[in-house]
Enzyme design. Sequence first.
Site, PDB file in Angstrom:
ATOM      1  N   GLY A  55     154.170 -62.431  81.461  1.00 14.45           N
ATOM      2  CA  GLY A  55     154.830 -62.916  80.258  1.00 14.45           C
ATOM      3  C   GLY A  55     154.692 -61.876  79.171  1.00 14.45           C
ATOM      4  N   CYS A  82     149.603 -60.230  86.066  1.00 19.31           N
ATOM      5  CA  CYS A  82     149.808 -59.602  84.763  1.00 19.31           C
ATOM      6  C   CYS A  82     149.307 -60.518  83.631  1.00 19.31           C
ATOM      7  CB  CYS A  82     151.278 -59.218  84.607  1.00 19.31           C
ATOM      8  SG  CYS A  82     151.517 -58.002  83.318  1.00 19.31           S
ATOM      9  N   TYR A  83     150.190 -61.019  82.774  1.00 15.37           N
ATOM     10  CA  TYR A  83     149.722 -61.924  81.720  1.00 15.37           C
ATOM     11  C   TYR A  83     148.942 -63.096  82.332  1.00 15.37           C
ATOM     12  CZ  TYR A  83     149.591 -65.316  77.939  1.00 15.37           C
ATOM     13  OH  TYR A  83     149.156 -66.212  77.015  1.00 15.37           O
ATOM     14  N   HIS A 169     152.514 -56.146  89.367  1.00 15.77           N
ATOM     15  CA  HIS A 169     153.503 -57.103  89.881  1.00 15.77           C
ATOM     16  C   HIS A 169     153.732 -56.938  91.382  1.00 15.77           C
ATOM     17  CE1 HIS A 169     154.745 -58.757  86.023  1.00 15.77           C
ATOM     18  NE2 HIS A 169     154.541 -57.544  85.538  1.00 15.77           N
ATOM     19  N   GLU A 171     155.340 -58.778  93.252  1.00 13.39           N
ATOM     20  CA  GLU A 171     156.637 -59.329  93.657  1.00 13.39           C
ATOM     21  C   GLU A 171     157.773 -58.317  93.605  1.00 13.39           C
ATOM     22  OE1 GLU A 171     154.947 -59.959  90.958  1.00 13.39           O
ATOM     23  OE2 GLU A 171     156.177 -60.311  89.201  1.00 13.39           O
ATOM     24  N   ASP A 227     178.701 -74.042  98.449  1.00 13.17           N
ATOM     25  CA  ASP A 227     177.771 -75.164  98.289  1.00 13.17           C
ATOM     26  C   ASP A 227     178.333 -76.462  98.871  1.00 13.17           C
ATOM     27  OD1 ASP A 227     176.377 -73.242  96.960  1.00 13.17           O
ATOM     28  OD2 ASP A 227     176.757 -74.030  94.958  1.00 13.17           O
ATOM     29  N   LYS A 366     170.819 -69.886  96.241  1.00  5.76           N
ATOM     30  CA  LYS A 366     172.125 -69.602  96.839  1.00  5.76           C
ATOM     31  C   LYS A 366     172.029 -68.951  98.223  1.00  5.76           C
ATOM     32  CE  LYS A 366     176.582 -69.663  95.931  1.00  5.76           C
ATOM     33  NZ  LYS A 366     177.205 -70.810  95.247  1.00  5.76           N
TER      34      LYS A 366
END
Length: 510
Positions: A55, A82-83, A169, A171, A227, A366
């Site tokens: 953040g 991180c944060y 990070h 990710e 969808d 998606k």
Amino acid sequence: MKHETVLVLDFGGQYNELIARRVRDLGVYCEVHPYGKALDKIKELSPIGIIFTGGPNSVYAEGAPMVDPAVFRQGLPVLGLCYGLQMMSHVLGGEVQSAPTREFGKTPVHYNTESLLFKGMPEEAICWMSHVDYVSRLPEGFTAICHTAATANAGIQCEEKGLYGVQFHPEVEHTQFGNDILKNFLYEICHAKGDWSMKDYARTTVEALREQIGDGKVLLALSGGVDSSVAAALLDRAVGDKLTCIFVDHGLMRKNEGDEVEAAFAGRGMRFIRVNAEQRFLAKLAGVTEPERKRKIIGEEFIRVFEEEAKKIGKVDFLAQGTIYPDVIESGAGDAAVIKSHHNVGGLPDYVDFKEIVEPLRLLFKDEVRRLGLELGLPEYLVWRQPFPGPGLAIRVIGEVTKERLDILRDADAIFREELAQAGLSRKVHQYFAVLTNNRSVGVMGDFRTYDYTLALRGVTTTDFMTADWARIPYDVLEKVSSRIINEVAHINRIVYDITSKPPATIEWE
Ligand code: XMP
């Protein structure tokens, strides 16, 4: 339909949805929620572990987001990123300071591979840093498990309590072995079994839908988009003949699209009603040139046609919708509302007589919807369909919409799509289409003067369709498209490529 769940608490970082995606790709279901709802969500979801996101704040800033300390008393494994790491250290009695040297970007990091978090990883690798603050004193019971040249406590753990954190990070792709870190957290620390796969999802959702629907009747508005098509296939597998799909063909679809939708669904045993309403829509659109009026007319007529068909069926028990996860959950560190309403079929519930809504895709992103569609045996052309606006080609024929002009556009657009597919670009360019302008200009073909339409080609790359860049389609591909369209489609004698981004332009021309 309960899957093992990891809860991602959102502290306002940029990569929150990405974390959720990575966790899901590793086989564990994951939801992102605002940090302020942590305890409610723990009770509701009974997660097997929690991840705190990064953040933009400093833990010492006024109003900096803090997790309720009770979260640490639930006996659940936590991974702070991180944060998230700094905040956890701060709340548990450690100290966070502003770093003398700021670390940003690719940074070499040394791992203690005896930590479960780094199990099986090399001792040195590159990670992606982006921070100003750092943990200067560890909370009691914690030890450092990795470091960089500038940061001694780049990763910390309290193994006994299952609390972990890293300053970087894992990710993002730039962090080498970042996926291993997340995987270790899930499988070594949270002891996940990994019950989230599209095959399992299809199976458990089918069972749950059977139970929910029983002998009831289900109605679905099928647009042919990804969808609603996947929702139809899933419901078909679950309850087959209890499902009725209404496909309103407004005559504004691309070339062969109506037939493709019909081919994919008719004959599956469910009731598939294709309403050929081209005449009705064209009659309503006659003489209309203003884009917003076109949209309004099409929207209203769609509802009218759907309503007439639905009334023939009479009372249904369930109205099915293809709502997906991004439609449902709007994460955000603030305390703002979490639910965003779904607009694709706006208004339907008000005028169709039904008891309950079923939304079998509401947990999926998606591309998970796409994977599920393939799992259910839908053809690739449906599953990989690019976004197509509800008002269809009516907003890609500039000015008045007539059958003749729609047909010209359909033929030209089909060539553009064919050539992009041929060049292997159909998934790299995120949305692409042709626009028939109302500009005519002078040309020469053979020995004859022509006075015909200008066609515009548009291709964009984008992640969210809110902003977009024009796609750098190679000149030789554009050249082939141009020459094929001029040769094969009558009434077009000039072709231009749109090189504006959004903003200032929009993706569609109308
Ligand atoms: P714009 O043109 O606003 O388009 O940059 C952004 C995305 O939205 C789609 N779009 C629509 N979709 N009804 C829809 O369902 C509409 O009226 C509509 N107008 C634009 C557009 O195709 C692009 O993906």
